[in-house]
Design a protein around this motif. Structure first.
Motif, PDB file in Angstrom:
ATOM      1  N   ASP A  23      -1.959  -4.694  -4.218  1.00 49.64           N
ATOM      2  CA  ASP A  23      -1.530  -4.143  -2.935  1.00 49.64           C
ATOM      3  C   ASP A  23      -2.131  -5.033  -1.844  1.00 49.64           C
ATOM      4  O   ASP A  23      -3.108  -4.680  -1.181  1.00 49.64           O
ATOM      5  CB  ASP A  23      -2.025  -2.702  -2.809  1.00 49.64           C
ATOM      6  N   MET A  24      -1.523  -6.226  -1.696  1.00 46.12           N
ATOM      7  CA  MET A  24      -2.132  -7.251  -0.845  1.00 46.12           C
ATOM      8  C   MET A  24      -2.311  -6.791   0.596  1.00 46.12           C
ATOM      9  O   MET A  24      -3.344  -7.045   1.221  1.00 46.12           O
ATOM     10  CB  MET A  24      -1.290  -8.538  -0.880  1.00 46.12           C
ATOM     11  N   GLN A  25      -1.325  -6.103   1.132  1.00 46.67           N
ATOM     12  CA  GLN A  25      -1.371  -5.724   2.538  1.00 46.67           C
ATOM     13  C   GLN A  25      -2.553  -4.807   2.842  1.00 46.67           C
ATOM     14  O   GLN A  25      -3.087  -4.812   3.953  1.00 46.67           O
ATOM     15  CB  GLN A  25      -0.056  -5.041   2.943  1.00 46.67           C
ATOM     16  N   ASN A  26      -2.971  -4.025   1.861  1.00 49.51           N
ATOM     17  CA  ASN A  26      -4.074  -3.093   2.072  1.00 49.51           C
ATOM     18  C   ASN A  26      -5.398  -3.593   1.505  1.00 49.51           C
ATOM     19  O   ASN A  26      -6.389  -2.857   1.527  1.00 49.51           O
ATOM     20  CB  ASN A  26      -3.739  -1.732   1.451  1.00 49.51           C
ATOM     21  N   HIS A  27      -5.412  -4.808   0.989  1.00 51.89           N
ATOM     22  CA  HIS A  27      -6.668  -5.356   0.468  1.00 51.89           C
ATOM     23  C   HIS A  27      -7.632  -5.580   1.638  1.00 51.89           C
ATOM     24  O   HIS A  27      -7.251  -6.102   2.686  1.00 51.89           O
ATOM     25  CB  HIS A  27      -6.423  -6.680  -0.259  1.00 51.89           C
ATOM     26  N   ILE A  70      -7.767  -9.051   3.309  1.00 45.82           N
ATOM     27  CA  ILE A  70      -6.596  -9.332   4.138  1.00 45.82           C
ATOM     28  C   ILE A  70      -6.701  -8.564   5.454  1.00 45.82           C
ATOM     29  O   ILE A  70      -6.453  -9.117   6.540  1.00 45.82           O
ATOM     30  CB  ILE A  70      -5.301  -8.935   3.398  1.00 45.82           C
ATOM     31  N   GLN A  71      -7.098  -7.304   5.374  1.00 45.23           N
ATOM     32  CA  GLN A  71      -7.188  -6.490   6.587  1.00 45.23           C
ATOM     33  C   GLN A  71      -8.281  -6.999   7.534  1.00 45.23           C
ATOM     34  O   GLN A  71      -8.150  -6.879   8.748  1.00 45.23           O
ATOM     35  CB  GLN A  71      -7.451  -5.033   6.217  1.00 45.23           C
ATOM     36  N   ILE A  72      -9.342  -7.569   6.971  1.00 44.03           N
ATOM     37  CA  ILE A  72     -10.391  -8.150   7.818  1.00 44.03           C
ATOM     38  C   ILE A  72      -9.798  -9.245   8.703  1.00 44.03           C
ATOM     39  O   ILE A  72     -10.042  -9.291   9.918  1.00 44.03           O
ATOM     40  CB  ILE A  72     -11.537  -8.726   6.953  1.00 44.03           C
ATOM     41  N   PHE A 104      -4.548 -15.678  -2.566  1.00 42.61           N
ATOM     42  CA  PHE A 104      -4.627 -14.452  -3.361  1.00 42.61           C
ATOM     43  C   PHE A 104      -3.489 -14.402  -4.378  1.00 42.61           C
ATOM     44  O   PHE A 104      -3.696 -14.056  -5.544  1.00 42.61           O
ATOM     45  CB  PHE A 104      -4.557 -13.226  -2.435  1.00 42.61           C
ATOM     46  N   LYS A 105      -2.293 -14.717  -3.920  1.00 44.24           N
ATOM     47  CA  LYS A 105      -1.115 -14.679  -4.789  1.00 44.24           C
ATOM     48  C   LYS A 105      -1.264 -15.648  -5.964  1.00 44.24           C
ATOM     49  O   LYS A 105      -1.036 -15.277  -7.127  1.00 44.24           O
ATOM     50  CB  LYS A 105       0.130 -15.027  -3.963  1.00 44.24           C
TER      51      LYS A 105
END
Length: 398
Positions: free
Chosen positions: A223-227, A230-232, A311-312
């Motif tokens: 769940d990359m968008q909520n990692h 990523i959020q930082i 990440f991907k």
């Protein structure tokens, strides 16, 4: 008596193997780095409160027009007097609102850093724990082969006594046995150090671990968008945009209000002064600073996109490593090792003493040990990638 009961209770509880979830939970509760970040969150809360506060007022006290020839005489002229002054900076515009928003962004970043650190910690616990379990299996394997080598040595001695073997075959068996002892000692040392590493992470002594080493093909999803990582970066982009907005808001300079009361001799009336200081944004420094923050925001966007790509790719690489290790492990365990075991059994059970060749038994046994160890290397590769994936396969609802 009570102390003895407590000590006994601790000894009994510490003898039970801990699950990976138990170790992770213990690490999350005890780890000092996490506690340090939690303290930073408390500091961030105080910064939010401070962001809306006005600057402290300034109090001025003084005496003017002091004559050096008569410094204590205060009725020589009308301008002589004592004064008390008060000045206050009054914020103009939405600067305090924006400062509060920036402070909240800082707090959100720290909260996300805490979550990110927890994921890193979980991944380290899984990797160290699986390494321990695999190495303990290796140790069990070497102990079992140790017994087989002793049987071959005993057979070589018997054949040698009948003139059916040479002394070198006995010596080769002894060398193989000694080599296993060296491997066992190395494994014990690595296992002990890994347990110490777990203790370093969790701040609690761990004696044994309860986890399955069964493997299967897995599909890794993130769940990359909520990692949190990523959020930082997304929060930092937003923060720089807020800072840019704050710089533009500073064009509306804060007003400084000054009030001074003068007390004079009774021959003269007291009076007061009121003044207002208004900064003028003539040199456009605020716009330049705002542009700098915008540039930083764009740089952060580039960094964010690079992070998403990394990440991907990293997750895909871990997936490939796990699949490859799974196939290799299956091939060794299901095909190669059964064949080598059959060969070993045929060698050891061959009923013609004239055809018994202990060196062949030792050679095949060494190969069998080698393939067993290779299977555990593939298992290690699988679980190492699986443990690392625990950092990436974050889900928002976990």
């Amino acid at each position: 008596m009570k102390n003895i009961a407590i000590a006994l209770s601790f000894a009994i509880s510490s003898s039970f193997a801990l699950s990976l979830d138990d170790i992770v939970e213990t690490a999350l509760q005890n780890n000092q780095d996490l506690k340090n970040i939690q303290s930073s969150i408390e500091v961030a809360d105080e910064n939010i409160k401070l962001s809306r506060k006005w600057k402290n007022p300034t109090l001025s006290l003084g005496i003017n027009d002091i004559h050096f020839d008569e410094p204590l005489k205060r009725d020589a002229e009308a301008m002589q007097g004592q004064f008390i002054g008060f000045s206050q900076v009054v914020p103009v515009g939405n600067k305090l609102d924006i400062k509060e928003e920036v402070s909240k962004k800082d707090k959100k970043i720290i909260v996300l850093q805490l979550e990110d650190k927890k994921l890193e910690l979980k991944s380290k616990v899984y990797e160290a724990s699986y390494n321990i379990l695999i190495l303990e299996k290796k140790l069990e394997l070497l102990i079992s082969y140790e017994k087989n080598i002793k049987k071959i040595e005993k057979l070589s001695n018997a054949l040698y006594s009948y003139g059916k073997s040479i002394q070198n075959e006995i010596l080769n068996a002894k060398v193989a046995y000694s080599n296993v002892q060296i491997q066992k000692q190395n494994l014990k040392n690595i296992i002990d150090n890994l347990y110490l590493k777990l203790e370093q992470i969790s701040y609690e002594k761990i004696d044994s671990i309860d986890a399955s080493l069964e493997i299967e093909k897995l599909v890794l999803n993130m769940d990359m968008q909520n990692h949190p990582k990523i959020q930082i970066e997304e929060e930092r982009v937003s923060k720089f945009n807020k800072l840019s907005k704050l710089e533009l808001e500073k064009e509306k300079g804060d007003i400084k209000v000054n009030l001074t009361y003068f007390n004079r001799d009774t021959k003269f009336k007291d009076y007061a002064n009121i003044s207002v200081n208004i900064p003028l944004a003539l040199y456009k420094t605020e716009k330049t600073k705002a542009l700098k923050e915008k540039i930083k925001a764009r740089q952060q966007v580039n960094k964010l996109e690079a992070l998403k790509q990394n990440f991907k790719i990293e997750l895909m690489s871990l997936q490939n490593n796990m699949n490859s290790a799974y196939l290799n492990y299956s091939m060794i365990k299901k095909t190669i090792i059964p064949l080598k075991q059959k060969i070993q059994k045929n060698i050891e059970n061959y009923n013609s003493l004239t055809n018994i060749k202990p060196q062949k038994a030792i050679s095949n046994l060494n190969e069998l040990i080698s393939y067993e160890l290779k299977s555990y290397e593939q298992l290690k590769e699988y679980f190492s990638s699986y443990a690392k994936s625990k950092y990436y396969t974050y889900k928002a609802n976990q």
